[in-house]
Design a protein around this motif. Structure first.
Motif, PDB file in Angstrom:
ATOM      1  N   GLY A  23       0.943  -1.224   0.030  1.00 17.64           N
ATOM      2  CA  GLY A  23      -0.036  -0.214  -0.118  1.00 17.64           C
ATOM      3  C   GLY A  23       0.841   0.904   0.665  1.00 17.64           C
ATOM      4  O   GLY A  23      -0.012   2.114   0.212  1.00 17.64           O
ATOM      5  N   ARG A  24       2.377   1.168   0.091  1.00 18.41           N
ATOM      6  CA  ARG A  24       3.004   2.331   0.063  1.00 18.41           C
ATOM      7  C   ARG A  24       3.164   2.698  -1.881  1.00 18.41           C
ATOM      8  O   ARG A  24       3.254   2.148  -2.500  1.00 18.41           O
ATOM      9  N   THR A  25       2.623   4.460  -2.074  1.00 21.77           N
ATOM     10  CA  THR A  25       2.873   4.937  -3.165  1.00 21.77           C
ATOM     11  C   THR A  25       4.205   5.677  -3.385  1.00 21.77           C
ATOM     12  O   THR A  25       4.592   5.143  -4.597  1.00 21.77           O
ATOM     13  N   HIS A  26       5.586   5.411  -3.150  1.00 23.92           N
ATOM     14  CA  HIS A  26       6.266   5.709  -3.262  1.00 23.92           C
ATOM     15  C   HIS A  26       7.555   6.272  -2.438  1.00 23.92           C
ATOM     16  O   HIS A  26       7.015   5.977  -0.647  1.00 23.92           O
ATOM     17  N   SER A  27       8.557   6.095  -2.401  1.00 28.06           N
ATOM     18  CA  SER A  27       9.673   6.270  -1.618  1.00 28.06           C
ATOM     19  C   SER A  27      10.724   7.579  -2.162  1.00 28.06           C
ATOM     20  O   SER A  27      10.590   8.561  -2.908  1.00 28.06           O
ATOM     21  N   SER A  28      12.154   7.410  -1.570  1.00 29.34           N
ATOM     22  CA  SER A  28      13.555   8.326  -2.169  1.00 29.34           C
ATOM     23  C   SER A  28      13.856   7.404  -2.614  1.00 29.34           C
ATOM     24  O   SER A  28      14.625   6.600  -1.886  1.00 29.34           O
ATOM     25  N   ILE A  29      15.419   8.015  -3.082  1.00 30.21           N
ATOM     26  CA  ILE A  29      16.567   7.674  -3.397  1.00 30.21           C
ATOM     27  C   ILE A  29      17.516   7.498  -2.039  1.00 30.21           C
ATOM     28  O   ILE A  29      17.598   6.551  -1.931  1.00 30.21           O
ATOM     29  N   GLY A  30      17.080   8.757  -1.490  1.00 32.45           N
ATOM     30  CA  GLY A  30      17.954   8.805   0.187  1.00 32.45           C
ATOM     31  C   GLY A  30      17.361   7.463   1.401  1.00 32.45           C
ATOM     32  O   GLY A  30      18.129   6.964   1.501  1.00 32.45           O
ATOM     33  N   THR A  31      15.874   7.602   0.924  1.00 33.43           N
ATOM     34  CA  THR A  31      15.308   6.583   2.126  1.00 33.43           C
ATOM     35  C   THR A  31      15.905   5.254   1.481  1.00 33.43           C
ATOM     36  O   THR A  31      15.995   4.037   2.982  1.00 33.43           O
ATOM     37  N   GLU A  32      15.531   5.036   0.518  1.00 31.84           N
ATOM     38  CA  GLU A  32      16.113   3.464  -0.130  1.00 31.84           C
ATOM     39  C   GLU A  32      17.751   3.251   0.382  1.00 31.84           C
ATOM     40  O   GLU A  32      17.850   2.269   1.186  1.00 31.84           O
ATOM     41  N   ILE A  33      18.619   4.095   0.419  1.00 33.47           N
ATOM     42  CA  ILE A  33      19.700   3.846   0.696  1.00 33.47           C
ATOM     43  C   ILE A  33      20.272   3.665   1.674  1.00 33.47           C
ATOM     44  O   ILE A  33      21.259   2.544   1.976  1.00 33.47           O
ATOM     45  N   ASP A  34      19.285   4.015   3.254  1.00 31.24           N
ATOM     46  CA  ASP A  34      19.588   4.416   3.689  1.00 31.24           C
ATOM     47  C   ASP A  34      19.215   2.890   4.574  1.00 31.24           C
ATOM     48  O   ASP A  34      19.015   2.721   5.576  1.00 31.24           O
ATOM     49  N   GLY A  35      17.507   3.065   4.552  1.00 30.49           N
ATOM     50  CA  GLY A  35      17.012   1.679   4.628  1.00 30.49           C
ATOM     51  C   GLY A  35      16.057   0.136   4.066  1.00 30.49           C
ATOM     52  O   GLY A  35      16.470  -0.578   4.383  1.00 30.49           O
ATOM     53  N   ASN A  36      17.040   0.401   2.695  1.00 36.86           N
ATOM     54  CA  ASN A  36      16.523  -1.505   1.843  1.00 36.86           C
ATOM     55  C   ASN A  36      17.921  -1.945   2.721  1.00 36.86           C
ATOM     56  O   ASN A  36      18.485  -1.967   1.832  1.00 36.86           O
ATOM     57  N   PRO A  37      16.908  -3.037   2.783  1.00 33.98           N
ATOM     58  CA  PRO A  37      17.593  -4.144   3.224  1.00 33.98           C
ATOM     59  C   PRO A  37      18.514  -4.621   1.846  1.00 33.98           C
ATOM     60  O   PRO A  37      20.237  -5.202   2.710  1.00 33.98           O
ATOM     61  N   ARG A  38      18.528  -4.924   1.277  1.00 40.42           N
ATOM     62  CA  ARG A  38      19.305  -5.688  -0.190  1.00 40.42           C
ATOM     63  C   ARG A  38      20.135  -3.966  -0.592  1.00 40.42           C
ATOM     64  O   ARG A  38      21.512  -4.844  -1.137  1.00 40.42           O
ATOM     65  N   LEU A  39      19.952  -2.962  -0.512  1.00 44.47           N
ATOM     66  CA  LEU A  39      21.478  -1.858  -0.759  1.00 44.47           C
ATOM     67  C   LEU A  39      22.480  -2.031   0.306  1.00 44.47           C
ATOM     68  O   LEU A  39      22.941  -1.568  -0.155  1.00 44.47           O
ATOM     69  N   GLN A  40      22.070  -2.600   1.500  1.00 47.99           N
ATOM     70  CA  GLN A  40      22.987  -2.759   2.258  1.00 47.99           C
ATOM     71  C   GLN A  40      24.178  -3.525   2.200  1.00 47.99           C
ATOM     72  O   GLN A  40      24.956  -3.251   2.778  1.00 47.99           O
ATOM     73  N   VAL A  41      23.727  -4.514   0.739  1.00 51.14           N
ATOM     74  CA  VAL A  41      24.853  -6.093   0.631  1.00 51.14           C
ATOM     75  C   VAL A  41      25.465  -5.216  -0.862  1.00 51.14           C
ATOM     76  O   VAL A  41      24.954  -4.935  -1.653  1.00 51.14           O
ATOM     77  N   ARG A  42      26.606  -4.424   0.047  1.00 48.00           N
ATOM     78  CA  ARG A  42      26.874  -3.353  -1.180  1.00 48.00           C
ATOM     79  C   ARG A  42      28.261  -4.097  -2.115  1.00 48.00           C
ATOM     80  O   ARG A  42      28.396  -3.627  -3.033  1.00 48.00           O
TER      81      ARG A  42
END
Length: 350
Positions: free
Chosen positions: A173-192
């Motif tokens: 049910g979420r409509t959007h996010s931001s690049i910064g929010t995803e960099i900081d909190g997206n679990p898959r993006l923590q595996v760099r």
């Protein structure tokens, strides 16, 4: 800029338009929302110029071809797309002009070979490359976790942190996010680390999407879904209710025939009294020798009411203008406690 998000279950699509020129584009349209897109465009006075797909979808049916035909629009996809109905193929760095708006193409393979994102003003449409709190999977046809890693960390995530993220799917049910929010909190993006990222993606063990092969077939070829075929057939076929047929049988009417189009073993296990049997696969080959009178009313029956609808539509196309289908099928007939016969009578087998 005109902007409206359209949800269809977990699928997210977007209508974006230029306020000055009224030119518009629809991004990742879903088949079940065609009338809604048309309604939005009419309500806002928009002329839809482009139907843009961010990639070849495997988990839902695209409305791109149908919308393009209905609205006189151009289908746009990356040049790696296999779909034959794509009229404008684009590549990395190209701009799609929608009035005064400029949608910049970012080729972001990984989820699929033809995946791309669209960057315009303060937002980016990420398709299935980047999701809210996740990323697209890489285990479906043309997926590649190494390419997805590069697309994310060397391309997409270099956009300004404030850039709004609008993905093609979200099931919470979420409509959007931001690049910064995803960099900081997206679990898959923590595996760099690339090797660790590849290992993570290969170990997800995700279930296959519903209607995977049908979705890929229709989206890659521009063909029709089974649902579309059934809907089109139903538009030209009248139906007879269970109670209506039961009344005909009770009244011993002989001005019509019941044609069971299931396979022979299903027919033998139980059928409507007096029903003839002709499997759907033999219909076109045997119908003329069986029913020489095209004015005969033929009532088709199957298990769920779907194959019989297609059969009745075929009969009408062949000239049997009074063909009808049973509304509900044998499953509903049995559950309703209506009369049944079992076994095979040679006189009823065609």
């Amino acid at each position: 800029m005109f902007f409206q998000q359209v949800a269809d279950g977990g699928c997210q699509s977007y209508v974006i338009g230029c306020a000055e020129s009224c030119a518009a584009a629809i991004i990742d349209p879903a088949l079940g929302q065609i009338d809604r897109y048309v309604g939005i465009a009419n309500r806002e006075g928009l002329r839809v110029r482009y139907i843009i797909e961010t990639h070849t979808h495997a988990d839902h049916f695209s409305a791109a071809r149908q919308l393009a035909e209905r609205m006189g629009a151009t289908v746009v996809m990356h040049r790696n797309s296999p779909a034959p109905h794509v009229a404008m193929r684009v590549d990395d760095g190209h701009l799609i002009a929608v009035g005064a708006l400029r949608l910049k193409v970012m080729h972001t393979p990984g989820h699929t070979r033809d995946s791309m994102c669209l960057h315009v003003d303060d937002r980016v449409f990420t398709g299935d490359t980047l999701l809210i709190g996740g990323t697209g999977r890489t285990d479906l046809p043309t997926g590649d976790p190494a390419e997805l890693h590069r697309s994310l960390f060397a391309r997409l995530l270099l956009l300004d942190r404030e850039t709004l993220v609008f993905p093609a799917h979200d099931y919470k049910g979420r409509t959007h996010s931001s690049i910064g929010t995803e960099i900081d909190g997206n679990p898959r993006l923590q595996v760099r680390d690339e090797a660790a990222f590849i290992e993570m993606m290969r170990g997800l063990n995700l279930s296959a999407p519903t209607h995977l092969t049908e979705a890929l077939r229709t989206n890659m070829s521009g063909g029709k879904t089974v649902r579309q075929l059934l809907a089109e057939a139903a538009l030209g076929v009248p139906f007879v209710s269970l109670e209506g047929l039961a009344g005909r049988l009770e009244g011993k009417r002989n001005d019509f025939v019941i044609l069971d189009v299931r396979e022979r073993d299903a027919y033998a296990r139980g059928h409507i009294p007096g029903a003839l049997h002709l499997a759907r696969g033999q219909l076109e080959l045997k119908v003329d020798e069986t029913f020489p009178d095209p004015n005969l009313e033929i009532l088709t029956v199957c298990e769920l009411g779907k194959i019989s609808t297609l059969a009745a539509a075929t009969l009408r196309e062949l000239g049997f203008g009074r063909a009808v289908a049973l509304d509900g099928g044998m499953k509903s007939w049995r559950e309703g406690g209506f009369p049944m016969e079992t076994g095979e009578d040679p006189a009823l087998l065609i």
